[in-house]
Design an enzyme around this catalytic site. Structure first.
Site, PDB file in Angstrom:
ATOM      1  N   LYS A  54      -1.116   0.964   2.174  1.00 42.67           N
ATOM      2  CA  LYS A  54      -1.275  -0.329   1.488  1.00 42.67           C
ATOM      3  C   LYS A  54      -2.658  -0.907   1.779  1.00 42.67           C
ATOM      4  O   LYS A  54      -3.327  -1.453   0.902  1.00 42.67           O
ATOM      5  CB  LYS A  54      -0.155  -1.292   1.927  1.00 42.67           C
ATOM      6  CG  LYS A  54       1.188  -0.923   1.313  1.00 42.67           C
ATOM      7  CD  LYS A  54       2.385  -1.565   1.991  1.00 42.67           C
ATOM      8  CE  LYS A  54       3.667  -0.956   1.414  1.00 42.67           C
ATOM      9  NZ  LYS A  54       4.882  -1.373   2.114  1.00 42.67           N
ATOM     10  N   GLN A  98       6.817  -5.434   6.394  1.00 42.41           N
ATOM     11  CA  GLN A  98       7.285  -4.050   6.288  1.00 42.41           C
ATOM     12  C   GLN A  98       8.696  -3.915   6.874  1.00 42.41           C
ATOM     13  O   GLN A  98       8.939  -4.304   8.003  1.00 42.41           O
ATOM     14  CB  GLN A  98       6.293  -3.125   7.031  1.00 42.41           C
ATOM     15  CG  GLN A  98       6.578  -1.654   6.868  1.00 42.41           C
ATOM     16  CD  GLN A  98       6.440  -1.164   5.428  1.00 42.41           C
ATOM     17  OE1 GLN A  98       5.480  -1.481   4.733  1.00 42.41           O
ATOM     18  NE2 GLN A  98       7.423  -0.415   4.967  1.00 42.41           N
ATOM     19  N   ASP A 121       6.708  -8.488  -2.643  1.00 37.85           N
ATOM     20  CA  ASP A 121       7.772  -7.471  -2.681  1.00 37.85           C
ATOM     21  C   ASP A 121       8.883  -7.881  -3.654  1.00 37.85           C
ATOM     22  O   ASP A 121       9.739  -7.077  -3.999  1.00 37.85           O
ATOM     23  CB  ASP A 121       8.389  -7.295  -1.284  1.00 37.85           C
ATOM     24  CG  ASP A 121       7.851  -6.076  -0.561  1.00 37.85           C
ATOM     25  OD1 ASP A 121       7.341  -5.166  -1.239  1.00 37.85           O
ATOM     26  OD2 ASP A 121       7.960  -6.038   0.683  1.00 37.85           O
TER      27      ASP A 121
END
Ligand code: NDP
Length: 286
Positions: A54, A98, A121
């Site tokens: 990322k 994460q 997300d």
């Protein structure tokens, strides 16, 4: 005839090129570089690879990337306080925590703490609700990436029997909703589903998001089906492979995505798109 392979590597490269150009125009106009903050708690090796990827994608896009690596012993309160800080940081437009988190931290509490306008997300209940209604700014990266892969081959979903194996909040459920929005007739399967092969054999589009190596075999697939493999599994030799038995299924399907090089690269590309969207929300240009 063997299936046509839909390359996530190629499609993600063109999606990223498009986002990069769009971001350059945005930055030239506003003076704002989209910024993504990624928080990782603990030392899960797979998570560390994802976070590194990322970070690299941000650099490639010309985005600002802020990495917060916290020890396994981090308390929920400490993590929530970092999120609160990032929520009010004007150089951070997207926040990603994460997953998975260590067991002593409540994932829902963490997701709920992220400002929905920075929730790249798209896991916050507010964004999940928007997705359900079909009026959204962010889509979760993996299902959105699958939709891009289908679009790249001009596959019309209207009226097709779509079977999704998996009902997780991050893949299976939103995937089903996106196929439904495109007028597919969607069946969601899971570990309690009876007669699974019978259902999957009726699929024009089959999406496997299970997390079990080679679970989908040729006898579960209709001749000419479009097969999308979301799974990421490791073989005994340490190779990355999907939920679909690629060799046998690719002889029967009309289209198939490989693992690696299928859905995985798309997930990151769509995260970059969400980061740009978040920056536009901050700049009030959308
Ligand atoms: P989860 O473990 O959260 O969900 C797995 C789903 O599969 C569950 O709904 C489960 O059913 C279902 N399932 C398990 N066993 C069976 C079975 N025998 N028959 C039918 N259904 C079954 O996983 P995720 O959704 O998070 O991820 C799925 C896979 O996709 C994983 O391999 C993951 O690594 C990968 N992944 C890949 C990404 C990418 O970028 N390519 C991104 C995210 C995930 P039940 O609900 O009943 O337990």
């Amino acid at each position: 005839m063997p299936a046509k392979i839909i390359s996530g590597k190629d499609v993600s490269a063109s999606v990223k090129a498009r986002i990069k150009t769009e971001a350059e125009v945005f930055t030239a106009k506003t003076g704002i570089a989209p910024g993504l903050a990624v928080i990782i708690v603990g030392e899960d090796p797979a998570s560390q690879i994802y976070v590194r990827n990322k970070h690299k994608a941000c650099k490639d896009m010309g985005f600002a990337s802020f990495e917060h690596t916290l020890p396994e012993s981090t308390t929920e309160a400490e993590l929530l306080s970092l999120i609160a800080k990032l929520n009010s940081d004007d150089s951070v437009h997207g926040i990603l925590v994460q997953m998975p988190l260590p067991k002593h931290i409540n994932e829902n509490a963490v997701i709920n703490a992220i400002n929905p306008d920075k929730d790249v997300d798209a896991f916050h209940p507010e964004n999940v609700g928007h997705i359900m209604i079909g009026d959204y700014k962010f889509l979760p990266g993996t299902p959105a990436g699958v939709m891009e892969l289908l679009a790249s081959e001009n596959i019309d979903i209207t009226g097709k029997n779509c079977v999704v194996i998996g009902r997780s909040n991050i893949v299976g459920k939103p995937m089903s909703m996106l196929l439904l929005h495109k007028h597919g007739t969607v069946t969601i399967c899971h570990s309690r589903t009876k007669n699974l092969p019978e259902i999957t054999r009726g699929a024009d589009i089959l999406v496997a998001a299970i997390g079990k190596l080679g679970f989908v075999t040729a006898d579960m697939v209709k001749e000419g089906a479009i097969v999308i493999d979301v799974g990421i599994n490791r073989t005994a030799e340490g190779k990355v492979r999907g939920d679909v038995d690629f060799d046998s299924v690719s002889e029967k399907a009309s289209y198939i995505t490989p693992v690696p090089g299928g859905v995985g690269p798309m997930t990151i590309a769509m995260l970059m798109l969400n980061t740009l969207t978040a920056a536009k929300i901050f700049a009030k240009t959308i």
